[in-house]
Design a protein around this motif. Structure first.
Motif, short mmCIF file in Angstrom:
data_model
loop_
_atom_site.label_atom_id
_atom_site.label_comp_id
_atom_site.label_asym_id
_atom_site.label_seq_id
_atom_site.Cartn_x
_atom_site.Cartn_y
_atom_site.Cartn_z
N LEU A 28 5.78 -43.05 78.31
CA LEU A 28 7.33 -43.22 78.87
C LEU A 28 7.79 -44.72 79.29
N GLU A 32 14.06 -45.16 74.48
CA GLU A 32 14.89 -44.19 75.09
C GLU A 32 14.20 -43.10 75.85
N ALA A 33 14.62 -42.61 76.69
CA ALA A 33 14.02 -41.35 77.54
C ALA A 33 14.02 -40.12 76.60
N THR A 82 13.04 -36.35 75.10
CA THR A 82 12.93 -35.08 75.77
C THR A 82 11.45 -34.64 75.82
N LEU A 104 8.39 -36.20 73.99
CA LEU A 104 7.15 -36.54 74.59
C LEU A 104 6.02 -36.07 74.16
N VAL A 163 8.07 -39.15 87.96
CA VAL A 163 9.05 -38.65 86.94
C VAL A 163 9.99 -37.87 87.33
N ARG A 186 13.15 -35.12 85.61
CA ARG A 186 13.50 -34.42 84.43
C ARG A 186 15.15 -34.58 84.85
N GLN A 187 15.69 -34.65 83.47
CA GLN A 187 17.05 -34.56 83.50
C GLN A 187 17.72 -33.84 82.36
N LYS A 199 15.29 -34.40 79.52
CA LYS A 199 14.80 -35.84 79.24
C LYS A 199 13.83 -36.10 80.37
N VAL A 200 12.96 -36.81 79.99
CA VAL A 200 11.90 -37.37 81.03
C VAL A 200 12.22 -38.74 80.98
N VAL A 201 12.42 -38.89 82.43
CA VAL A 201 12.53 -40.58 82.95
C VAL A 201 11.46 -40.81 83.86
#
Length: 144
Positions: A44, A49-50, A52, A56, A80, A82-83, A93-95
């Motif tokens: 990550l 870019e973040a 999905t 990932l 982390v 999730r968005q 998306k995972v940030v």
């Protein structure tokens, strides 16, 4: 002879990968993260870019359900988030969360120290040639 050399090359590559990851895991054990978790965090951190969850999972090399369980744990640790993806209600998306940054810095510092040791005495030209060979093998694997 060529068949033996190709077999040895593949076996050596697999052994190198396992040994490198095991040594990094040993050095990171004090951070309280499993190999799977620090690997997700490191990926990550390196992605521009973040991704999905699906992207990932592919990058890390695990199945979707396995990644979902890892992300559940990392999310519970506050590392982390999730968005939702507006254009696809099913995707997330995972940030990295802000709390993950100091941990990522520690992981990267330890990993960089290991890389310095492992690449000692190896020229940039040799590394570049190995990358070319690996890229060609990957290209051959991806042929239909």
């Amino acid at each position: 002879m060529q068949m033996f050399a190709q077999h040895s090359f593949g076996m050596q590559l697999a052994q190198l990968s396992r040994a490198w990851r095991a040594e990094l895991d040993r050095r990171l054990s004090g951070l309280g993260l499993s190999q799977a978790r620090w690997l997700v965090l490191l990926h990550l951190a390196l992605l521009e870019e973040a991704p999905t969850q699906r992207e990932l999972a592919k990058t890390v090399g695990v199945e979707g359900p396995t990644l979902a369980r890892l992300l559940d744990g990392l999310e519970a640790q506050g590392l982390v988030q999730r968005q939702a993806v507006p254009e696809d209600r099913r995707a997330k998306k995972v940030v990295l969360s802000p709390q993950a940054r100091p941990l990522i810095e520690q992981i990267e510092s330890i990993a960089q120290g290991l890389r310095r040791e492992l690449f000692e005495g190896i020229s940039d030209a040799d590394i570049q040639r190995c990358q070319q060979v690996h890229a060609q093998i990957l290209c051959n694997l991806e042929k239909d």
